[in-house]
Design a protein around this motif. Structure first.
Motif, mmCIF file in Angstrom:
data_model
loop_
_atom_site.group_PDB
_atom_site.id
_atom_site.type_symbol
_atom_site.label_atom_id
_atom_site.label_comp_id
_atom_site.label_asym_id
_atom_site.label_seq_id
_atom_site.Cartn_x
_atom_site.Cartn_y
_atom_site.Cartn_z
ATOM 1 N N TYR A 179 0.841 -1.192 0.000
ATOM 2 C CA TYR A 179 0.000 0.000 0.000
ATOM 3 C C TYR A 179 0.885 1.255 0.000
ATOM 4 O O TYR A 179 1.809 1.373 0.812
ATOM 5 N N PHE A 180 0.573 2.175 -0.899
ATOM 6 C CA PHE A 180 1.217 3.482 -0.919
ATOM 7 C C PHE A 180 0.200 4.474 -0.349
ATOM 8 O O PHE A 180 -0.820 4.752 -0.983
ATOM 9 N N VAL A 181 0.494 4.958 0.840
ATOM 10 C CA VAL A 181 -0.507 5.690 1.621
ATOM 11 C C VAL A 181 -0.100 7.149 1.802
ATOM 12 O O VAL A 181 1.011 7.448 2.258
ATOM 13 N N GLY A 182 -1.008 8.053 1.471
ATOM 14 C CA GLY A 182 -0.801 9.471 1.745
ATOM 15 C C GLY A 182 -1.355 9.805 3.118
ATOM 16 O O GLY A 182 -2.500 9.480 3.420
ATOM 17 N N CYS A 183 -0.529 10.448 3.956
ATOM 18 C CA CYS A 183 -0.972 10.712 5.333
ATOM 19 C C CYS A 183 -1.439 12.150 5.534
ATOM 20 O O CYS A 183 -1.749 12.550 6.652
ATOM 21 N N GLY A 184 -1.479 12.942 4.448
ATOM 22 C CA GLY A 184 -1.930 14.319 4.591
ATOM 23 C C GLY A 184 -0.777 15.274 4.838
ATOM 24 O O GLY A 184 0.385 14.882 4.893
ATOM 25 N N PRO A 185 -1.078 16.557 5.028
ATOM 26 C CA PRO A 185 -0.049 17.599 5.081
ATOM 27 C C PRO A 185 0.682 17.718 6.416
ATOM 28 O O PRO A 185 1.704 18.385 6.494
ATOM 29 N N GLY A 186 0.164 17.116 7.466
ATOM 30 C CA GLY A 186 0.827 17.230 8.769
ATOM 31 C C GLY A 186 -0.116 17.113 9.951
ATOM 32 O O GLY A 186 0.145 16.382 10.900
ATOM 33 N N ASP A 187 -1.220 17.811 9.901
ATOM 34 C CA ASP A 187 -2.220 17.732 10.971
ATOM 35 C C ASP A 187 -2.754 16.300 11.020
ATOM 36 O O ASP A 187 -3.327 15.805 10.046
ATOM 37 N N PRO A 188 -2.591 15.594 12.154
ATOM 38 C CA PRO A 188 -3.050 14.208 12.240
ATOM 39 C C PRO A 188 -4.544 14.043 11.980
ATOM 40 O O PRO A 188 -4.979 12.973 11.555
ATOM 41 N N ASP A 189 -5.318 15.091 12.207
ATOM 42 C CA ASP A 189 -6.761 15.010 11.960
ATOM 43 C C ASP A 189 -7.101 15.045 10.470
ATOM 44 O O ASP A 189 -8.249 14.809 10.090
ATOM 45 N N LEU A 190 -6.114 15.344 9.624
ATOM 46 C CA LEU A 190 -6.359 15.409 8.189
ATOM 47 C C LEU A 190 -5.983 14.120 7.461
ATOM 48 O O LEU A 190 -6.059 14.058 6.241
ATOM 49 N N ILE A 248 1.340 11.007 13.764
ATOM 50 C CA ILE A 248 0.880 10.052 12.754
ATOM 51 C C ILE A 248 1.666 8.756 12.842
ATOM 52 O O ILE A 248 1.097 7.658 12.736
ATOM 53 N N LEU A 249 2.963 8.848 13.088
ATOM 54 C CA LEU A 249 3.769 7.638 13.221
ATOM 55 C C LEU A 249 3.306 6.787 14.399
ATOM 56 O O LEU A 249 3.384 5.553 14.362
ATOM 57 N N LYS A 250 2.791 7.429 15.434
ATOM 58 C CA LYS A 250 2.313 6.689 16.611
ATOM 59 C C LYS A 250 1.063 5.871 16.326
ATOM 60 O O LYS A 250 0.695 4.993 17.108
ATOM 61 N N ILE A 251 0.391 6.175 15.210
ATOM 62 C CA ILE A 251 -0.777 5.375 14.816
ATOM 63 C C ILE A 251 -0.339 3.954 14.458
ATOM 64 O O ILE A 251 -1.101 3.001 14.610
ATOM 65 N N CYS A 252 0.922 3.819 14.023
ATOM 66 C CA CYS A 252 1.465 2.509 13.626
ATOM 67 C C CYS A 252 1.821 1.729 14.893
ATOM 68 O O CYS A 252 2.981 1.665 15.308
ATOM 69 N N LYS A 253 0.824 1.133 15.498
ATOM 70 C CA LYS A 253 0.965 0.556 16.840
ATOM 71 C C LYS A 253 1.878 -0.663 16.897
ATOM 72 O O LYS A 253 2.557 -0.894 17.891
ATOM 73 N N LYS A 254 1.895 -1.470 15.832
ATOM 74 C CA LYS A 254 2.660 -2.711 15.912
ATOM 75 C C LYS A 254 3.634 -2.896 14.754
ATOM 76 O O LYS A 254 4.263 -3.944 14.623
ATOM 77 N N ALA A 255 3.785 -1.888 13.928
ATOM 78 C CA ALA A 255 4.599 -2.021 12.716
ATOM 79 C C ALA A 255 6.085 -1.888 12.997
ATOM 80 O O ALA A 255 6.513 -1.169 13.900
ATOM 81 N N LYS A 256 6.881 -2.590 12.185
ATOM 82 C CA LYS A 256 8.317 -2.355 12.161
ATOM 83 C C LYS A 256 8.544 -1.148 11.266
ATOM 84 O O LYS A 256 8.135 -1.127 10.102
ATOM 85 N N MET A 257 9.208 -0.111 11.803
ATOM 86 C CA MET A 257 9.319 1.170 11.121
ATOM 87 C C MET A 257 10.684 1.328 10.449
ATOM 88 O O MET A 257 11.716 0.986 11.021
ATOM 89 N N HIS A 258 10.673 1.883 9.221
ATOM 90 C CA HIS A 258 11.897 2.151 8.479
ATOM 91 C C HIS A 258 11.851 3.585 7.972
ATOM 92 O O HIS A 258 10.965 3.938 7.191
ATOM 93 N N ASP A 259 12.809 4.400 8.408
ATOM 94 C CA ASP A 259 12.872 5.795 7.964
ATOM 95 C C ASP A 259 13.555 5.852 6.600
ATOM 96 O O ASP A 259 14.748 5.547 6.466
#
Length: 254
Positions: A5-16, A42-53
């Motif tokens: 999945y290629f996911v757009g998370c919006g401009p910055g405001d987590p509510d967007l 927004i990154l904190k929404i990823c509760k169980k994911a392995k994260m790669h910057d």
């Protein structure tokens, strides 16, 4: 089928962030994200994911992480700021994944030019002013086709929106004027639209560069040029005019 999945998370405001994007992130196993462009909330929404910057990775490394995640049937996400389709470099990723038999699904996001126009309270297409937006970037390391030079696009005198270009603002102004915009044309810069430290700077082509440099803004900003920012006049919408008939309403008689 294996999928990324290629996911757009919006401009910055987590509510967007969209509901669909948020649900995917909550379930994600692997997330490759765009470094400092995505806020911690927004990154904190990823509760169980392995994260790669992705900021510390090259193209081949990102591809391998996405490919292996998909092959292992893990919920794998490439997380982009804004919308993945706008300056998101997704085509080179999706094409190569699809060659490996991996399905690619794009989840759109609110892009920063829309957050910027919202911050300015603009209507970007205004009857009697312009019905066109041109979204582009100034040329530097990434080349721009000759017919898309700023001075050429400026001939339309529509609303012009620049990504990834605020550090080249003086060049933008020079080319916009060369293309036909008067020096008095309104201009605006929105820094980190929708973030807590958002800044809005307005002016004209004559003074916008000086104002922006005074604020030391050199990145993460949208530049907008056009009369829609401060219109001298405009026309009311025909859609809601009492003399206008359409499929849901007949014109009212005076």
């Amino acid at each position: 089928m294996s999928r990324v999945y290629f996911v757009g998370c919006g401009p910055g405001d987590p509510d967007l962030i969209t509901v669909k994007a948020k649900k995917l992130l909550q379930r994600a196993d692997i997330v490759v994200y765009s470094g400092s462009l995505i806020p911690d909330a927004i990154l904190k929404i990823c509760k169980k994911a392995k994260m790669h910057d992705a900021a510390g990775l090259v193209r081949e490394e990102i591809f391998e992480i996405l490919k292996q995640g998909a092959i292992q049937k893990k919920l794998t996400i490439r997380l982009h700021d804004g919308d993945p389709a706008i300056y998101g470099a997704i085509r080179e990723q999706t094409d190569n994944l699809q060659k490996e038999g991996i399905e690619c699904v794009v989840i759109p996001g609110v892009t920063s030019f829309l957050a910027s126009s919202a911050a300015l309270g603009l209507q970007l297409t205004l009857p009697g002013v312009t019905q066109t937006m041109i979204i582009t970037r100034a040329e530097k390391r990434t080349k721009v086709p000759k017919e898309e030079q700023i001075s050429e696009l400026a001939k339309h005198k529509s609303t012009m929106i620049f990504y990834l270009s605020v550090h080249l603002l003086s060049d933008i102004v020079k080319e916009a004027i060369k293309g036909g915009y008067p020096k008095t044309t309104p201009a605006a810069v929105v820094y980190r639209a929708s973030w807590p430290d958002q800044k809005i700077i307005t002016g004209t082509l004559e003074d916008i560069t000086k104002k922006v440099w005074a604020q030391k803004i050199t990145r993460t900003a949208i530049v907008i040029i056009g009369d829609v920012i401060q219109p001298k006049s405009y026309e009311y919408s025909k859609l809601y005019d009492k003399t206008f008939s359409h499929g849901y309403r007949k014109a009212k008689k005076n």
